[in-house]
Design a protein around this motif. Sequence first.
Motif, PDB file in Angstrom:
ATOM      1  N   GLU A 150       0.848  -1.192   0.000  1.00 55.90           N
ATOM      2  CA  GLU A 150       0.000   0.000   0.000  1.00 55.90           C
ATOM      3  C   GLU A 150       0.883   1.241   0.000  1.00 55.90           C
ATOM      4  N   ARG A 151       0.537   2.195  -0.837  1.00 55.89           N
ATOM      5  CA  ARG A 151       1.317   3.436  -0.855  1.00 55.89           C
ATOM      6  C   ARG A 151       0.791   4.376   0.212  1.00 55.89           C
ATOM      7  N   GLY A 152       1.681   5.285   0.648  1.00 51.65           N
ATOM      8  CA  GLY A 152       1.259   6.376   1.526  1.00 51.65           C
ATOM      9  C   GLY A 152       1.014   7.603   0.665  1.00 51.65           C
ATOM     10  N   THR A 153       2.031   8.465   0.565  1.00 53.02           N
ATOM     11  CA  THR A 153       1.901   9.652  -0.283  1.00 53.02           C
ATOM     12  C   THR A 153       2.661   9.426  -1.583  1.00 53.02           C
ATOM     13  N   VAL A 154       2.157  10.055  -2.634  1.00 55.37           N
ATOM     14  CA  VAL A 154       2.813   9.971  -3.929  1.00 55.37           C
ATOM     15  C   VAL A 154       4.190  10.617  -3.874  1.00 55.37           C
ATOM     16  N   GLN A 168      17.956  -0.867 -10.184  1.00 59.37           N
ATOM     17  CA  GLN A 168      16.890  -1.369  -9.300  1.00 59.37           C
ATOM     18  C   GLN A 168      15.577  -1.483 -10.088  1.00 59.37           C
ATOM     19  N   THR A 169      15.569  -2.311 -11.122  1.00 58.22           N
ATOM     20  CA  THR A 169      14.423  -2.374 -12.036  1.00 58.22           C
ATOM     21  C   THR A 169      13.156  -2.903 -11.351  1.00 58.22           C
ATOM     22  N   VAL A 170      13.309  -3.886 -10.457  1.00 61.73           N
ATOM     23  CA  VAL A 170      12.134  -4.452  -9.795  1.00 61.73           C
ATOM     24  C   VAL A 170      11.447  -3.400  -8.942  1.00 61.73           C
ATOM     25  N   VAL A 171      12.217  -2.646  -8.158  1.00 62.86           N
ATOM     26  CA  VAL A 171      11.626  -1.631  -7.293  1.00 62.86           C
ATOM     27  C   VAL A 171      11.040  -0.499  -8.140  1.00 62.86           C
ATOM     28  N   HIS A 172      11.702  -0.103  -9.215  1.00 61.00           N
ATOM     29  CA  HIS A 172      11.160   0.911 -10.113  1.00 61.00           C
ATOM     30  C   HIS A 172       9.791   0.482 -10.659  1.00 61.00           C
ATOM     31  N   HIS A 173       9.712  -0.798 -11.042  1.00 55.74           N
ATOM     32  CA  HIS A 173       8.437  -1.301 -11.586  1.00 55.74           C
ATOM     33  C   HIS A 173       7.338  -1.254 -10.526  1.00 55.74           C
ATOM     34  N   VAL A 174       7.661  -1.639  -9.294  1.00 55.28           N
ATOM     35  CA  VAL A 174       6.677  -1.624  -8.213  1.00 55.28           C
ATOM     36  C   VAL A 174       6.215  -0.188  -7.942  1.00 55.28           C
ATOM     37  N   ILE A 175       7.160   0.749  -7.922  1.00 54.00           N
ATOM     38  CA  ILE A 175       6.791   2.154  -7.673  1.00 54.00           C
ATOM     39  C   ILE A 175       5.847   2.655  -8.755  1.00 54.00           C
ATOM     40  N   GLU A 176       6.134   2.304 -10.011  1.00 56.22           N
ATOM     41  CA  GLU A 176       5.250   2.734 -11.098  1.00 56.22           C
ATOM     42  C   GLU A 176       3.831   2.202 -10.897  1.00 56.22           C
ATOM     43  N   GLU A 177       3.725   0.935 -10.462  1.00 56.55           N
ATOM     44  CA  GLU A 177       2.397   0.368 -10.215  1.00 56.55           C
ATOM     45  C   GLU A 177       1.708   1.051  -9.048  1.00 56.55           C
ATOM     46  N   LEU A 179       2.142   4.099  -8.080  1.00 49.75           N
ATOM     47  CA  LEU A 179       1.729   5.441  -8.497  1.00 49.75           C
ATOM     48  C   LEU A 179       0.400   5.398  -9.238  1.00 49.75           C
ATOM     49  N   ASP A 180       0.119   4.242  -9.882  1.00 50.25           N
ATOM     50  CA  ASP A 180      -1.160   4.088 -10.594  1.00 50.25           C
ATOM     51  C   ASP A 180      -2.268   3.598  -9.678  1.00 50.25           C
ATOM     52  N   GLN A 181      -1.915   2.735  -8.695  1.00 46.96           N
ATOM     53  CA  GLN A 181      -2.920   2.146  -7.812  1.00 46.96           C
ATOM     54  C   GLN A 181      -2.472   2.265  -6.366  1.00 46.96           C
ATOM     55  N   ALA A 182      -3.415   2.532  -5.481  1.00 46.80           N
ATOM     56  CA  ALA A 182      -3.075   2.724  -4.069  1.00 46.80           C
ATOM     57  C   ALA A 182      -2.655   1.425  -3.406  1.00 46.80           C
ATOM     58  N   ARG A 183      -3.105   0.288  -3.929  1.00 45.16           N
ATOM     59  CA  ARG A 183      -2.757  -1.010  -3.348  1.00 45.16           C
ATOM     60  C   ARG A 183      -2.572  -2.013  -4.464  1.00 45.16           C
ATOM     61  N   ILE A 184      -1.476  -2.786  -4.392  1.00 43.87           N
ATOM     62  CA  ILE A 184      -1.225  -3.812  -5.396  1.00 43.87           C
ATOM     63  C   ILE A 184      -0.815  -5.103  -4.710  1.00 43.87           C
ATOM     64  N   LEU A 197      13.434  -2.079   1.358  1.00 43.09           N
ATOM     65  CA  LEU A 197      13.891  -0.862   0.679  1.00 43.09           C
ATOM     66  C   LEU A 197      12.730   0.105   0.460  1.00 43.09           C
ATOM     67  N   LEU A 198      11.588  -0.403   0.061  1.00 41.11           N
ATOM     68  CA  LEU A 198      10.412   0.439  -0.146  1.00 41.11           C
ATOM     69  C   LEU A 198       9.940   1.066   1.158  1.00 41.11           C
ATOM     70  N   GLU A 199       9.879   0.247   2.217  1.00 43.25           N
ATOM     71  CA  GLU A 199       9.381   0.756   3.495  1.00 43.25           C
ATOM     72  C   GLU A 199      10.360   1.754   4.117  1.00 43.25           C
ATOM     73  N   ALA A 200      11.660   1.539   3.921  1.00 41.79           N
ATOM     74  CA  ALA A 200      12.651   2.461   4.507  1.00 41.79           C
ATOM     75  C   ALA A 200      12.728   3.780   3.743  1.00 41.79           C
ATOM     76  N   GLY A 201      12.514   3.726   2.433  1.00 40.00           N
ATOM     77  CA  GLY A 201      12.682   4.926   1.626  1.00 40.00           C
ATOM     78  C   GLY A 201      11.413   5.691   1.341  1.00 40.00           C
ATOM     79  N   SER A 202      10.243   5.150   1.721  1.00 40.43           N
ATOM     80  CA  SER A 202       8.968   5.839   1.495  1.00 40.43           C
ATOM     81  C   SER A 202       8.011   5.427   2.599  1.00 40.43           C
ATOM     82  N   ASP A 203       6.787   5.934   2.516  1.00 39.55           N
ATOM     83  CA  ASP A 203       5.796   5.505   3.508  1.00 39.55           C
ATOM     84  C   ASP A 203       4.896   4.389   2.962  1.00 39.55           C
TER      85      ASP A 203
END
Length: 734
Positions: A150-154, A168-177, A179-184, A197-203
């Motif tokens: 689940e994303r926090g803020t964009v 970091q292609t896998v994480v880039h792909h997840v971030i793109e998804e 940004l399109d959907q609040a939950r994947i 990495l996602l949880e440490a670098g974003s909300d």
Amino acid sequence: MRSFDQTYTYQATTPLQIGERVLVPFGAKDEPKEAVVFGEAEAAAATKPIIRKLQVDRLSPELIETLRWAEDYYVAPIGALAKLALPKAVRFDASLRYEILDPTLDETTRQRIGAGVLPGKELTQLVEAGRIARIYSADKKALPSQRFLERGTVESLRQLQDSLSQRQTVVHHVIEELLDQARIPVPGNVTAKHIRLLEAGSDARLVRRPKRPDNNQVVDELPPLSAEQQAIADQLAAGTHLIYGPPASGKTTILIDRIRHTLDQGLQAIVLVPERLLAEALSQRLRQSFVEPIATIHSGLSGGEIRERYHFVAEGDYRIIVGTRNAILAPLKEPGLIAIDDFHDDAFYSDEPPVDFRRLAIRYAAELAIPLILSSSTPDLIYLSDESITKHYLPQSFHPVSRQTHIIDMTTQLVGAKTAWLSRPLEEALDEKSLLFLNRIGYASLVVCRQCGRAIRCPKCQQPMMLHQKQRRLQCRQCGVSQPLPTSCPDCSGASFDYIGLGLEKLRELLELRYPTKHLRQFDSHSLRKKSDQAEVGRWLSQADILLATQILTKGHEIPGLKVVGLLSPDTLLYTPEYRGREKCFQTIIQVGGRVGRTQPGAVYLQTYTPESDVYQLAAKGDIPGFYRLEYRLRQRHRLPPHTHMIKLVVADKTRGDTEAYAQKLTALLKGRFDYTIKGPYSPMFERVGGYYRQALLIQDESTMDDLKDFLRSVRPRRSVRLQVVVDPLITLY
């Protein structure tokens, strides 16, 4: 509140509604039990308070009224009925622990409390003295869940994206998804390192959520209705309807049309079938034509799967529910249609408690004010003669395909025959894809010592045990006890046995010797116990050259390329001592024969020693109305259902003498109070089951004998006696 056989009254500390689920203290130790509110009671002294109301949807008023009706009509314990509505998988996990409040409490008492051996009276005294406290908990069992991101803020995601290297292609792909959907859903290539990495670098965060049912990918259009089918479908908007006719006459097509009509109104449809294999097959068929999610409910599911189905049925996510008999009690949110396919099957009658779920479904549909459809090629005569049910007959097959039925006189087949169980015409027909029906599982009906001549018997029932050769195990038909095949006779230590009787497993062995190049496949409840095996049924039906089957394949299955059906021994069905033997034999012939002649010509072979039987002659002609007219008159002549009602009483105790004595006492009591026809007491054909000796009484009358039912509710036999009341029994002599 009600338990299995009596009413329990508790003091409500908050307002409650009928159908709500509560936690109550039960027994001397006030153990926590989940219970259902069935009504108000007069205030009584020294009633225990309800611990708490459980935070869960209550049972619907319509379901509660239906269960109460079943309690009255079937003399069934309401607690046992409530357990069917709330299977173990959806009940709360209730527990009790004790907290020590008094620091001076001696160590011995503390240990006895911890070990659970302190008597309830002493525990209550300690609680009332304030020295210990009861701490209750009731936890709702978790639903099967799926991992989501689940994303926090964009903004936080974009900042992380900018800081990442292009590698970091896998994480880039997840971030793109994200940004399109609040939950994947967490993709399969995302590891724990990526998530950190996602949880440490974003909300963004990892969560677990129940996975909502997915829509289906429709691959087939709904079949169109003929003018005759449409005329019937237009009459099914309200009330109870019975549709019958030859196999492939379009009954299921009408049912599918009514499901679509129900869903278009924003309501749910539930379809009951006799067996879980049929439930899976029908669900798969409907998924090809309906985009809406379909829940399949039967006893083969895990606890987690049951919880998931019940939860999303109650939420309204599942729009179509397909299941075996207990599925009718699932918590429907917006019920709009109840249907029972192949409703003639005895599987709809529950053994414990003894309740006919067809009658229960009719009552439930009336309480809900929604239509109910009963569908079968060969309806149960009791329902066919019920004047409260509207009947619709489809006179001919929807597919103009020929099906020839050959009655083989087995008295002409024994001379010069290679086997006594396969006639020459049927043997010649096995060049085509075939289904051979034998309603007998296992390898042999009994195992007999060659030295002393005794059969190996069940230790609890004293009935001969059947042999499953593949597992080298013996099994009791009555109580299910299973044990290894002994190497020597338990009575005389003889080391040689004879295996008597032809079961499906032995039939397969014989056919494999005769036809070594053909692909044989066996279908029965014993060989299809595993879920993985059930998932392969469709492929096996397509690939096999010869199918060997019990009742499990007689209904509902489309078998590609099938051209021949052989019923090896229908006489064993026809000449049972039960009054429904003729009807069950006719139903089986029509149902098994209906597997052929659906999309291509086919042939049915009946092997019998009495070819002149009117049952066989009418079945060969496909004269379904003619058989039921004849059977109705025969039952009328002998005062059998549907012309009378029956109640069977079964008395059981550990010794034969005690059983017979109580049965005689009960018979005398009933004859002194009632003028009904009372037969017995008599020994059932299986006198001893599960270590208990049994005696039975059969009571008949044109009325439903409501006064007798009221009296039976008040009967309290001594503690060692089991008394079972079976209203409208399907069998009377076993």
